[in-house]
Design an enzyme around this catalytic site. Sequence first.
Site, short mmCIF file in Angstrom:
data_model
loop_
_atom_site.label_atom_id
_atom_site.label_comp_id
_atom_site.label_asym_id
_atom_site.label_seq_id
_atom_site.Cartn_x
_atom_site.Cartn_y
_atom_site.Cartn_z
N LEU A 125 12.19 -1.09 9.16
CA LEU A 125 13.40 -1.91 9.29
C LEU A 125 14.59 -1.16 8.72
O LEU A 125 14.46 -0.39 7.75
CB LEU A 125 13.21 -3.24 8.57
N GLY A 181 8.02 -1.25 8.77
CA GLY A 181 8.24 -1.77 10.12
C GLY A 181 7.76 -0.81 11.21
O GLY A 181 7.37 -1.24 12.30
N ASN A 192 4.47 -0.25 3.08
CA ASN A 192 4.82 0.17 1.71
C ASN A 192 5.85 -0.75 1.06
O ASN A 192 6.52 -0.35 0.10
CB ASN A 192 5.35 1.61 1.75
N GLU A 193 6.00 -1.96 1.56
CA GLU A 193 7.08 -2.85 1.11
C GLU A 193 7.13 -2.99 -0.41
O GLU A 193 8.22 -3.01 -1.00
CB GLU A 193 6.94 -4.24 1.75
#
Length: 304
Positions: A110, A155, A179-180
Amino acid sequence: MALTAVIRVPSRALLRPWARLRDAALGWIEPAGGGGVEVSAQRFASQKVLVEPDPAAGVAVMKFKNPPVNSLSLELLTELVISLEKLENDKTVRGVVLTSDCPGIFSAGLDLTEMCGRNPAHYAEYWKAVQEMWLRLYLSNLVLVAAINGASPAGGCLIALTCDYRVMADNPKYCIGLNETLLGIVAPFWFKDNLVNTIGHRASERALQLGLLFPPTEALQVGMVDKVVPKDQVQSTALSVLAQWMAIPDHARQLTKNMMRKPTADRLLKQRDADIQNFVSFISRDSIQKSLQMYLEKLKQKKG
Ligand SMILES: CC/C=C\CCC/C=C/C(=O)SCCNC(=O)CCNC(=O)[C@H](O)C(C)(C)COP(=O)(O)OP(=O)(O)OC[C@H]1O[C@@H](n2cnc3c(N)ncnc32)[C@H](O)[C@@H]1OP(=O)(O)O
């Protein structure tokens, strides 16, 4: 690009071609006979998503082209959905390879600049587009094969996970994963569901909590990708896999895919608005904005 899908759209929206195309792509169109006009989508040349159709083979290659890192901007997401819809409506196409036109990067995920320093209305619009991209890809009737020819965090990984099969280049510098948590944010439940459906619960729990980015061989071991091949064979391998999947009668394969995936997609469909509200309030928090700003700064400083 030789795409000539015709979309019926409300005539009022002709004043705003960009919004109109987005509305059409996202399904916000008047029903046939509702006073709209027919416009060839070919008039609006796509710039962030290149589509190379091969009608003889019944396939197309879709390439993301948003340099330098194929971040999933609102514009790219919108074009992706429009391009996919055109391919879904094209009777000559049964399968699509998703890949990147940016060297060494499949997608950086994202677009952080869409989630930083903007207003709530923008966050809501952006999140709706992210949801739409996922729903369209995840429930696509086409066979989708990801040719992962570069790094694929967050994303970017999600896009690959929506596909029916994933081929990854064997370069150990290319990593893939959700990996957020490393950014101080949380993967939404539907990212998590898509991962669990692919690699199982325990592996997902570990990968999500630790924000693991897997190099190709580890991604293969954990089941995040299905095949690892030399970089110059990624696309050709993806096309071969596509041909194998297309040997199955469409109706049987499509019904099976839908049976497997619909319950997962329905979880989001039932609470789309709540999910948007949740995203907007989470991302608007000062602490989250600070984390994202710091992460962006770190990416920029890496160069200097
Ligand atoms: C309730 C739910 C709430 C929230 C859910 C949100 C879910 C979020 C999902 C996401 O996808 S968040 C994005 C996560 N992405 C990443 O962590 C990847 C970050 N990028 C990288 O690691 C690297 O850029 C790279 C992809 C490995 C490529 O490395 P390379 O060295 O080739 O490029 P460089 O780092 O120098 O970047 C070039 C340029 O691009 C900018 N950049 C990178 N990634 C992004 C991004 N995701 N969005 C926007 N911009 C990005 C980077 O800052 C550089 O910009 P500059 O040229 O101006 O310095």
